[in-house]
Design a protein around this motif. Structure first.
Motif, PDB file in Angstrom:
ATOM      1  N   SER A 185       0.819  -1.219   0.000  1.00  0.00           N
ATOM      2  CA  SER A 185       0.000   0.000   0.000  1.00  0.00           C
ATOM      3  C   SER A 185       0.849   1.264   0.000  1.00  0.00           C
ATOM      4  O   SER A 185       0.329   2.361  -0.253  1.00  0.00           O
ATOM      5  N   LEU A 186       2.163   1.131   0.236  1.00  0.00           N
ATOM      6  CA  LEU A 186       3.043   2.306   0.145  1.00  0.00           C
ATOM      7  C   LEU A 186       3.078   2.892  -1.267  1.00  0.00           C
ATOM      8  O   LEU A 186       3.514   4.027  -1.461  1.00  0.00           O
ATOM      9  N   LYS A 187       2.619   2.109  -2.257  1.00  0.00           N
ATOM     10  CA  LYS A 187       2.577   2.626  -3.634  1.00  0.00           C
ATOM     11  C   LYS A 187       1.742   3.898  -3.737  1.00  0.00           C
ATOM     12  O   LYS A 187       1.910   4.673  -4.684  1.00  0.00           O
ATOM     13  N   LYS A 188       0.851   4.103  -2.773  1.00  0.00           N
ATOM     14  CA  LYS A 188       0.034   5.317  -2.775  1.00  0.00           C
ATOM     15  C   LYS A 188       0.907   6.568  -2.821  1.00  0.00           C
ATOM     16  O   LYS A 188       0.517   7.588  -3.415  1.00  0.00           O
ATOM     17  N   LEU A 189       2.106   6.484  -2.238  1.00  0.00           N
ATOM     18  CA  LEU A 189       3.001   7.647  -2.206  1.00  0.00           C
ATOM     19  C   LEU A 189       3.490   8.042  -3.595  1.00  0.00           C
ATOM     20  O   LEU A 189       3.882   9.191  -3.819  1.00  0.00           O
ATOM     21  N   GLU A 190       3.475   7.109  -4.527  1.00  0.00           N
ATOM     22  CA  GLU A 190       3.958   7.406  -5.883  1.00  0.00           C
ATOM     23  C   GLU A 190       3.069   8.405  -6.608  1.00  0.00           C
ATOM     24  O   GLU A 190       3.479   8.989  -7.620  1.00  0.00           O
ATOM     25  N   GLU A 191       1.867   8.603  -6.097  1.00  0.00           N
ATOM     26  CA  GLU A 191       0.971   9.591  -6.705  1.00  0.00           C
ATOM     27  C   GLU A 191       1.387  11.022  -6.365  1.00  0.00           C
ATOM     28  O   GLU A 191       0.922  11.977  -6.988  1.00  0.00           O
ATOM     29  N   ILE A 192       2.252  11.176  -5.366  1.00  0.00           N
ATOM     30  CA  ILE A 192       2.719  12.511  -4.972  1.00  0.00           C
ATOM     31  C   ILE A 192       3.891  12.899  -5.865  1.00  0.00           C
ATOM     32  O   ILE A 192       4.917  12.222  -5.882  1.00  0.00           O
ATOM     33  N   GLN A 193       3.755  13.980  -6.593  1.00  0.00           N
ATOM     34  CA  GLN A 193       4.810  14.390  -7.516  1.00  0.00           C
ATOM     35  C   GLN A 193       5.036  15.896  -7.432  1.00  0.00           C
ATOM     36  O   GLN A 193       4.100  16.676  -7.249  1.00  0.00           O
ATOM     37  N   GLU A 194       6.322  16.259  -7.549  1.00  0.00           N
ATOM     38  CA  GLU A 194       6.739  17.670  -7.592  1.00  0.00           C
ATOM     39  C   GLU A 194       6.207  18.460  -6.400  1.00  0.00           C
ATOM     40  O   GLU A 194       5.696  19.574  -6.548  1.00  0.00           O
ATOM     41  N   LYS A 195       6.342  17.872  -5.223  1.00  0.00           N
ATOM     42  CA  LYS A 195       5.950  18.530  -3.982  1.00  0.00           C
ATOM     43  C   LYS A 195       7.131  18.548  -3.018  1.00  0.00           C
ATOM     44  O   LYS A 195       8.079  17.762  -3.148  1.00  0.00           O
ATOM     45  N   LYS A 196       7.063  19.437  -2.036  1.00  0.00           N
ATOM     46  CA  LYS A 196       8.070  19.470  -0.972  1.00  0.00           C
ATOM     47  C   LYS A 196       7.494  18.688   0.205  1.00  0.00           C
ATOM     48  O   LYS A 196       6.475  19.085   0.784  1.00  0.00           O
ATOM     49  N   VAL A 197       8.154  17.577   0.542  1.00  0.00           N
ATOM     50  CA  VAL A 197       7.619  16.644   1.543  1.00  0.00           C
ATOM     51  C   VAL A 197       8.562  16.561   2.738  1.00  0.00           C
ATOM     52  O   VAL A 197       9.762  16.289   2.585  1.00  0.00           O
ATOM     53  N   GLU A 251      12.053   6.301  -1.787  1.00  0.00           N
ATOM     54  CA  GLU A 251      12.015   5.621  -3.089  1.00  0.00           C
ATOM     55  C   GLU A 251      10.695   5.856  -3.807  1.00  0.00           C
ATOM     56  O   GLU A 251      10.645   5.927  -5.041  1.00  0.00           O
ATOM     57  N   ARG A 252       9.625   5.956  -3.035  1.00  0.00           N
ATOM     58  CA  ARG A 252       8.297   6.199  -3.622  1.00  0.00           C
ATOM     59  C   ARG A 252       8.082   7.674  -3.935  1.00  0.00           C
ATOM     60  O   ARG A 252       7.167   8.036  -4.680  1.00  0.00           O
ATOM     61  N   LEU A 253       8.897   8.526  -3.334  1.00  0.00           N
ATOM     62  CA  LEU A 253       8.740   9.983  -3.496  1.00  0.00           C
ATOM     63  C   LEU A 253       9.868  10.558  -4.354  1.00  0.00           C
ATOM     64  O   LEU A 253      10.299  11.692  -4.155  1.00  0.00           O
ATOM     65  N   ASN A 254      10.340   9.777  -5.337  1.00  0.00           N
ATOM     66  CA  ASN A 254      11.527  10.174  -6.089  1.00  0.00           C
ATOM     67  C   ASN A 254      11.319  11.379  -7.005  1.00  0.00           C
ATOM     68  O   ASN A 254      12.272  11.888  -7.580  1.00  0.00           O
ATOM     69  N   LYS A 255      10.082  11.819  -7.149  1.00  0.00           N
ATOM     70  CA  LYS A 255       9.825  13.010  -7.965  1.00  0.00           C
ATOM     71  C   LYS A 255       9.484  14.221  -7.104  1.00  0.00           C
ATOM     72  O   LYS A 255       8.911  15.193  -7.582  1.00  0.00           O
ATOM     73  N   CYS A 256       9.858  14.116  -5.816  1.00  0.00           N
ATOM     74  CA  CYS A 256       9.585  15.203  -4.869  1.00  0.00           C
ATOM     75  C   CYS A 256      10.882  15.645  -4.194  1.00  0.00           C
ATOM     76  O   CYS A 256      11.878  14.927  -4.185  1.00  0.00           O
ATOM     77  N   GLU A 257      10.843  16.838  -3.635  1.00  0.00           N
ATOM     78  CA  GLU A 257      11.930  17.298  -2.778  1.00  0.00           C
ATOM     79  C   GLU A 257      11.598  16.839  -1.362  1.00  0.00           C
ATOM     80  O   GLU A 257      10.569  17.229  -0.802  1.00  0.00           O
ATOM     81  N   VAL A 258      12.462  16.009  -0.788  1.00  0.00           N
ATOM     82  CA  VAL A 258      12.153  15.386   0.505  1.00  0.00           C
ATOM     83  C   VAL A 258      13.195  15.762   1.552  1.00  0.00           C
ATOM     84  O   VAL A 258      14.408  15.703   1.292  1.00  0.00           O
ATOM     85  N   GLU A 259      12.733  16.144   2.718  1.00  0.00           N
ATOM     86  CA  GLU A 259      13.605  16.342   3.867  1.00  0.00           C
ATOM     87  C   GLU A 259      13.053  15.552   5.048  1.00  0.00           C
ATOM     88  O   GLU A 259      11.874  15.186   5.070  1.00  0.00           O
ATOM     89  N   VAL A 260      13.939  15.307   6.027  1.00  0.00           N
ATOM     90  CA  VAL A 260      13.576  14.469   7.168  1.00  0.00           C
ATOM     91  C   VAL A 260      13.824  15.220   8.474  1.00  0.00           C
ATOM     92  O   VAL A 260      14.892  15.810   8.669  1.00  0.00           O
TER      93      VAL A 260
END
Length: 385
Positions: free
Chosen positions: A16-28, A47-56
């Motif tokens: 169900s983590l595939k749901k994250l792949e729908e998020i694109q070009e966002k700052k997460v 890995e699922r958010l590879n089209k987003c800018e991600v910080e932790v």
């Protein structure tokens, strides 16, 4: 007039983590603890958010404090994120809730989607409007409640909980059982919350020991994970009771993990709430006792009368606790009773003010809370009904 509302979209089942792949070009911004980051678990999300800018932001600790929340708000403000993801146990999701809430107040209610991805099966925080935050100066936990705290999306992926160690499985599983039971007998309960509480209780009660003994069983892990979520949906609307009120105080003052505290306290509160001992005619049983009886029947215990049902339900929970290595009393847990006495009064004070006390099925006095705490501590013998 009553209300039942489900705001959170829930995605569950395999991958169900595939749901994250729908998020694109966002700052997460992913909010978690250090272990989630250093163990590489966060990478499963990246890995699922590879089209987003991600910080932790990985500063979350058990029972997150006001200071940790402030650091998270500062991080989010500097990043100016579009989406926030609470990833981990209840503390991480609660911390994410508080961070988002205070950030939005500072930024004039800036729109921001909130995803919750639990990696333990216990709190149900992914579908509730509650967050528990610690005030370190007072040594107390506070339950925040606000509809704005509800996540927009919850993702329940069983693969994320397969490696949870047995003692955490036990603690969080007892948390689910407590959520289901307290929601079921809450003064705000209704047909909708009862249905969720019943299903949640039957699933977790029947499968918790099996998962404790074999955590690799993905099918049963998913059932416990779903059960936790359903219990969260039930108590989010119905509320909880004094098991939680006392657990908040004990956790804050004596640093007992929340699920373990609930597990220790629950049988004592069930005995108190049932009022079986006050029913001299053995006929005029409370609605709470009758609901405990129905739960006993639900898991195939002998419950031909309310007193038999209540007794057998409490005994079965005590037996399950024993099999899960959950102590019966604070003394068994290793708590110094001298130290306990020093904080007992403040625990009583916080329990009387706790939001969960309002929906407990039986009104409780200061004196009754003190007696309950003496039983829970091990000072007084826990007598059967």
């Amino acid at each position: 007039m009553k209300n039942f509302c489900l705001k959170t979209d829930i995605y569950f089942g395999k991958d169900s983590l595939k749901k994250l792949e729908e998020i694109q070009e966002k700052k997460v911004l992913i909010i978690c603890d250090k272990f989630m980051e250093t163990s590489g678990m966060v990478n499963l999300l990246k890995e699922r958010l590879n089209k987003c800018e991600v910080e932790v932001f990985s500063e979350i600790i058990p029972d997150p404090s006001v200071e940790i929340v402030a650091l998270g708000v500062k991080k989010l403000k500097g990043f100016s994120g579009d989406i926030i993801i609470g990833f981990g146990g209840g503390s991480s999701i609660d911390g994410a809730k508080a961070i988002r809430e205070y950030y939005q107040k500072l930024e004039n209610n800036k729109e921001m989607l909130f995803y919750a991805i639990p990696t333990t099966s216990g709190t149900g925080s992914e579908v509730t409007e509650y967050a528990v935050i610690t005030n370190k100066e007072e040594g107390l936990k506070y339950a925040l409640t606000n509809k704005n705290l509800l996540p927009d999306v919850a993702i329940l992926d069983g693969d994320l909980v397969k490696s949870v160690p047995p003692h955490i499985t036990a603690d969080t599983g007892l948390d689910v059982i407590t959520h289901a039971i307290e929601a079921y007998v809450s003064t705000n309960g209704n047909d909708f919350t009862d249905a969720l509480a019943e299903k949640s209780f039957s699933l977790v009660f029947s499968n918790l020991k099996k998962v404790y003994l074999d955590g690799s069983n993905l099918q049963l892990r998913e059932k416990i994970h779903n059960s936790s979520c359903m219990a969260g949906m039930a108590f989010n609307c119905a509320g909880l009771g004094i098991t939680h009120s006392l657990a908040h105080g004990l956790g804050g003052k004596l640093h007992i993990p929340h699920g373990k505290a609930n597990g220790i306290i629950l049988p004592y509160v069930m005995k108190f709430n049932s009022e079986i001992g006050n029913s001299y005619s053995r006929e005029n049983f409370t609605e709470t006792a009758k609901k405990y009886q129905r739960l006993a029947k639900l898991v195939d215990l002998n419950a031909s009368t309310p007193i038999i049902g209540v007794n057998n339900l409490i005994k079965s929970i005590c037996q399950l606790k024993k099999e899960l290595s959950i102590p019966e009393t604070l003394l068994d847990l290793g708590i110094d009773l001298v130290e306990f006495e020093k904080v007992k009064e403040s625990i009583i004070e916080s329990a009387l003010k706790d939001v969960c006390t309002k929906t407990n099925p039986r009104k409780v006095t200061r004196e009754e809370l003190e007696k309950l705490l003496d039983e829970i501590s091990g000072k007084q013998l826990f007598k059967t009904l």
